[in-house]
Enzyme design. Structure first.
Site, PDB file in Angstrom:
ATOM      1  N   PHE A 131      13.076  14.554  10.711  1.00 34.49           N
ATOM      2  CA  PHE A 131      11.807  13.841  10.793  1.00 34.49           C
ATOM      3  C   PHE A 131      11.887  12.716  11.828  1.00 34.49           C
ATOM      4  O   PHE A 131      10.968  12.494  12.610  1.00 34.49           O
ATOM      5  CB  PHE A 131      11.601  13.234   9.401  1.00 34.49           C
ATOM      6  CG  PHE A 131      10.218  13.298   8.889  1.00 34.49           C
ATOM      7  CD1 PHE A 131       9.532  14.511   8.844  1.00 34.49           C
ATOM      8  CD2 PHE A 131       9.594  12.138   8.435  1.00 34.49           C
ATOM      9  CE1 PHE A 131       8.243  14.554   8.351  1.00 34.49           C
ATOM     10  CE2 PHE A 131       8.314  12.184   7.943  1.00 34.49           C
ATOM     11  CZ  PHE A 131       7.639  13.391   7.900  1.00 34.49           C
ATOM     12  N   ASP A 142      -1.129  14.908  15.723  1.00 36.03           N
ATOM     13  CA  ASP A 142      -0.373  15.883  16.511  1.00 36.03           C
ATOM     14  C   ASP A 142      -0.843  17.244  16.045  1.00 36.03           C
ATOM     15  O   ASP A 142      -0.791  17.523  14.841  1.00 36.03           O
ATOM     16  CB  ASP A 142       1.134  15.762  16.228  1.00 36.03           C
ATOM     17  CG  ASP A 142       1.671  14.418  16.698  1.00 36.03           C
ATOM     18  OD1 ASP A 142       1.434  14.078  17.866  1.00 36.03           O
ATOM     19  OD2 ASP A 142       2.321  13.730  15.888  1.00 36.03           O
ATOM     20  N   SER A 181       0.858  -1.190   0.000  1.00 36.23           N
ATOM     21  CA  SER A 181       0.000   0.000   0.000  1.00 36.23           C
ATOM     22  C   SER A 181       0.894   1.241   0.000  1.00 36.23           C
ATOM     23  O   SER A 181       2.082   1.165   0.333  1.00 36.23           O
ATOM     24  CB  SER A 181      -0.948  -0.015   1.196  1.00 36.23           C
ATOM     25  OG  SER A 181      -0.227  -0.226   2.396  1.00 36.23           O
ATOM     26  N   GLU A 207       1.247   5.585   0.722  1.00 36.39           N
ATOM     27  CA  GLU A 207       0.698   6.762   1.410  1.00 36.39           C
ATOM     28  C   GLU A 207       1.104   8.049   0.690  1.00 36.39           C
ATOM     29  O   GLU A 207       2.246   8.193   0.274  1.00 36.39           O
ATOM     30  CB  GLU A 207       1.237   6.772   2.846  1.00 36.39           C
ATOM     31  CG  GLU A 207       0.714   7.926   3.669  1.00 36.39           C
ATOM     32  CD  GLU A 207       1.104   7.792   5.138  1.00 36.39           C
ATOM     33  OE1 GLU A 207       0.917   6.697   5.723  1.00 36.39           O
ATOM     34  OE2 GLU A 207       1.611   8.786   5.688  1.00 36.39           O
ATOM     35  N   HIS A 221       3.874  -0.860   3.658  1.00 36.30           N
ATOM     36  CA  HIS A 221       3.144   0.399   3.413  1.00 36.30           C
ATOM     37  C   HIS A 221       4.207   1.467   3.169  1.00 36.30           C
ATOM     38  O   HIS A 221       4.955   1.818   4.090  1.00 36.30           O
ATOM     39  CB  HIS A 221       2.291   0.740   4.642  1.00 36.30           C
ATOM     40  CG  HIS A 221       1.503   2.005   4.521  1.00 36.30           C
ATOM     41  ND1 HIS A 221       0.292   2.075   3.852  1.00 36.30           N
ATOM     42  CD2 HIS A 221       1.730   3.264   4.983  1.00 36.30           C
ATOM     43  CE1 HIS A 221      -0.190   3.308   3.920  1.00 36.30           C
ATOM     44  NE2 HIS A 221       0.669   4.050   4.586  1.00 36.30           N
TER      45      HIS A 221
HETATM   46  P1  FAD Z   1      -2.518   7.040  20.044  1.00 34.03           P
HETATM   47  O1  FAD Z   1      -2.611   5.621  19.718  1.00 34.03           O
HETATM   48  O2  FAD Z   1      -3.714   7.706  20.651  1.00 34.03           O
HETATM   49  O3  FAD Z   1      -1.258   7.212  21.019  1.00 34.03           O
HETATM   50  C1  FAD Z   1      -0.675   8.501  21.250  1.00 34.03           C
HETATM   51  C2  FAD Z   1       0.140   8.474  22.542  1.00 34.03           C
HETATM   52  O4  FAD Z   1      -0.726   8.455  23.670  1.00 34.03           O
HETATM   53  C3  FAD Z   1       1.047   7.247  22.716  1.00 34.03           C
HETATM   54  O5  FAD Z   1       2.176   7.657  23.443  1.00 34.03           O
HETATM   55  C4  FAD Z   1       0.197   6.294  23.546  1.00 34.03           C
HETATM   56  O6  FAD Z   1       0.987   5.395  24.317  1.00 34.03           O
HETATM   57  C5  FAD Z   1      -0.573   7.270  24.432  1.00 34.03           C
HETATM   58  N1  FAD Z   1      -1.954   6.826  24.700  1.00 34.03           N
HETATM   59  C6  FAD Z   1      -2.799   6.211  23.848  1.00 34.03           C
HETATM   60  N2  FAD Z   1      -3.994   5.993  24.437  1.00 34.03           N
HETATM   61  C7  FAD Z   1      -3.891   6.509  25.679  1.00 34.03           C
HETATM   62  C8  FAD Z   1      -4.788   6.600  26.754  1.00 34.03           C
HETATM   63  N3  FAD Z   1      -6.048   6.115  26.653  1.00 34.03           N
HETATM   64  N4  FAD Z   1      -4.360   7.195  27.913  1.00 34.03           N
HETATM   65  C9  FAD Z   1      -3.098   7.692  27.997  1.00 34.03           C
HETATM   66  N5  FAD Z   1      -2.194   7.627  27.003  1.00 34.03           N
HETATM   67  C10 FAD Z   1      -2.596   7.034  25.868  1.00 34.03           C
HETATM   68  N6  FAD Z   1      -0.508  12.258  12.056  1.00 34.03           N
HETATM   69  C11 FAD Z   1      -1.372  13.145  11.505  1.00 34.03           C
HETATM   70  O7  FAD Z   1      -1.602  14.213  12.084  1.00 34.03           O
HETATM   71  N7  FAD Z   1      -1.974  12.884  10.304  1.00 34.03           N
HETATM   72  C12 FAD Z   1      -1.797  11.723   9.654  1.00 34.03           C
HETATM   73  O8  FAD Z   1      -2.374  11.518   8.580  1.00 34.03           O
HETATM   74  C13 FAD Z   1      -0.918  10.750  10.223  1.00 34.03           C
HETATM   75  N8  FAD Z   1      -0.719   9.541   9.628  1.00 34.03           N
HETATM   76  C14 FAD Z   1       0.038   8.594  10.265  1.00 34.03           C
HETATM   77  C15 FAD Z   1       0.135   7.307   9.698  1.00 34.03           C
HETATM   78  C16 FAD Z   1       0.878   6.320  10.325  1.00 34.03           C
HETATM   79  C17 FAD Z   1       0.924   4.938   9.712  1.00 34.03           C
HETATM   80  C18 FAD Z   1       1.581   6.605  11.541  1.00 34.03           C
HETATM   81  C19 FAD Z   1       2.425   5.555  12.196  1.00 34.03           C
HETATM   82  C20 FAD Z   1       1.505   7.877  12.091  1.00 34.03           C
HETATM   83  C21 FAD Z   1       0.716   8.877  11.475  1.00 34.03           C
HETATM   84  N9  FAD Z   1       0.572  10.148  12.028  1.00 34.03           N
HETATM   85  C22 FAD Z   1      -0.276  11.063  11.451  1.00 34.03           C
HETATM   86  C23 FAD Z   1       1.294  10.510  13.249  1.00 34.03           C
HETATM   87  C24 FAD Z   1       0.466  10.247  14.506  1.00 34.03           C
HETATM   88  O9  FAD Z   1      -0.706  11.022  14.490  1.00 34.03           O
HETATM   89  C25 FAD Z   1       1.321  10.610  15.703  1.00 34.03           C
HETATM   90  O10 FAD Z   1       2.344   9.650  15.862  1.00 34.03           O
HETATM   91  C26 FAD Z   1       0.560  10.823  16.995  1.00 34.03           C
HETATM   92  O11 FAD Z   1       1.470  11.391  17.951  1.00 34.03           O
HETATM   93  C27 FAD Z   1      -0.008   9.560  17.618  1.00 34.03           C
HETATM   94  O12 FAD Z   1      -1.084   9.090  16.933  1.00 34.03           O
HETATM   95  P2  FAD Z   1      -1.690   7.645  17.300  1.00 34.03           P
HETATM   96  O13 FAD Z   1      -2.890   7.470  16.485  1.00 34.03           O
HETATM   97  O14 FAD Z   1      -0.647   6.615  17.253  1.00 34.03           O
HETATM   98  O15 FAD Z   1      -2.101   7.939  18.825  1.00 34.03           O
END
Ligand code: FAD
Length: 279
Positions: free
Chosen positions: A209, A101, A8, A10, A259
């Protein structure tokens, strides 16, 4: 039966007209290689909402199964639900669900959905099984995680909330990936965890990055890349060979697919993809 590995790709929504044309060209070239699906990033707080929607339409017009990313931080539930309904009406069946973020300058409004597991739950609650949901995984641990163990707990929570698959942050150390997969499987996770692959084309950009997202560039690799200096052609060739060897090992040792973070650049992804034997 032999397992089919999924490739896939991105893309990100471009800001300027010239970049839009470049993206359309890169997308056409890459789509001709028939990836399983493509995904389009989304700026947290809705900062790229229109651009993501445009890019998703472009990908659909090329006949691609398209997965918009959706980040929840900085958005209200109503906004997220409106976006989900829009995608459903457009025939989108896949979403990459993220926390995101907040870009600097977007204020401190965190929205109503703070973590990705809550977003996955919202999607399932609102849209049932309509969407196939991918979530993010961090073999080298998310930079804000309190600990590796807590980070794994949070990953497992996303899977339990209803994720169908995961895509990892990029990494250059395959042991970190397989260790993460083993630990997730030991917790009962049985969804595919697909390695995210970052082609290497520019050391300075990659180092900046990687620092932000918590990906480690091994010392020997950084030293090799620095040595190329301004010799971009040699750096590209070395980077493509290194990433292709790493990717092939991942596939051969059991990764379900790859990916690619294309950065909207067809050449860098193809330089790796063309070296792989994927069946
Ligand atoms: P989460 O899974 O919510 O985790 C974030 C942090 O919080 C982690 O440290 C986790 O341990 C902690 N955490 C999770 N749940 C809880 C909870 N319930 N209580 C306390 N702590 C918790 N960013 C963008 O803005 N746009 C994008 O399109 C984008 N695409 C991405 C695609 C991929 C494949 C990846 C790997 C990253 C992408 N990112 C993107 C970056 C991502 O948004 C950041 O890494 C962000 O900081 C974390 O997102 P997450 O969904 O992993 O968060």
């Amino acid at each position: 039966m032999k397992e089919v590995k999924t490739i896939s790709l991105e893309f990100f929504p471009p800001r300027e007209e010239a970049a839009r044309e470049k993206l359309a060209e890169a997308a056409r070239e890459l789509v001709a290689r028939r990836p399983a699906y493509v995904s389009v990033t989304y700026g947290a707080g809705g900062s790229t909402r229109a651009g993501t929607a445009d890019t998703v339409r472009l990908m659909q017009s090329l006949g691609m199964d398209t997965a918009p990313h959706l980040s929840c931080i900085g958005s209200s539930r109503a906004e997220l639900v409106e976006i989900l309904d829009g995608y459903r009406a457009q025939g989108i069946r896949r979403i990459v669900a993220l926390r995101g973020d907040l870009p600097s300058g977007m204020g401190r409004y965190l929205g109503e959905v703070h973590y990705a597991n809550e977003l996955v739950a919202l999607i399932r609650e609102h849209s049932g099984d309509w969407f196939h949901i991918e979530v993010a995984a961090y073999p080298e641990v998310h930079p804000q995680a309190a600990s590796a163990a807590k980070d794994l707990d949070h990953f497992v929570a996303k899977v339990q909330a209803g994720a169908n698959g995961a895509i990892t942050q990029y990494f250059f150390n395959i042991d970190a990936y397989f260790d993460f997969v083993d630990r997730a499987q030991a917790r009962g996770v049985d969804i595919p965890i697909t390695p995210g692959i970052m082609p290497i084309t520019n050391y300075t950009q990659l180092a900046r990055f990687s620092k932000m997202c918590g990906a480690e560039i091994p010392r020997w690799l950084a030293a090799r890349l620095v040595d190329f200096g301004d010799d971009r052609a040699s750096l590209h060739a070395f980077g493509a060979d290194f990433i292709a060897r790493m990717s092939q090992r991942l596939l051969d040792q059991g990764a379900p697919g790859l990916h690619f973070y294309t950065l909207n650049n067809a050449d860098a992804t193809l330089a790796v993809w063309n070296q792989l034997s994927v069946s």
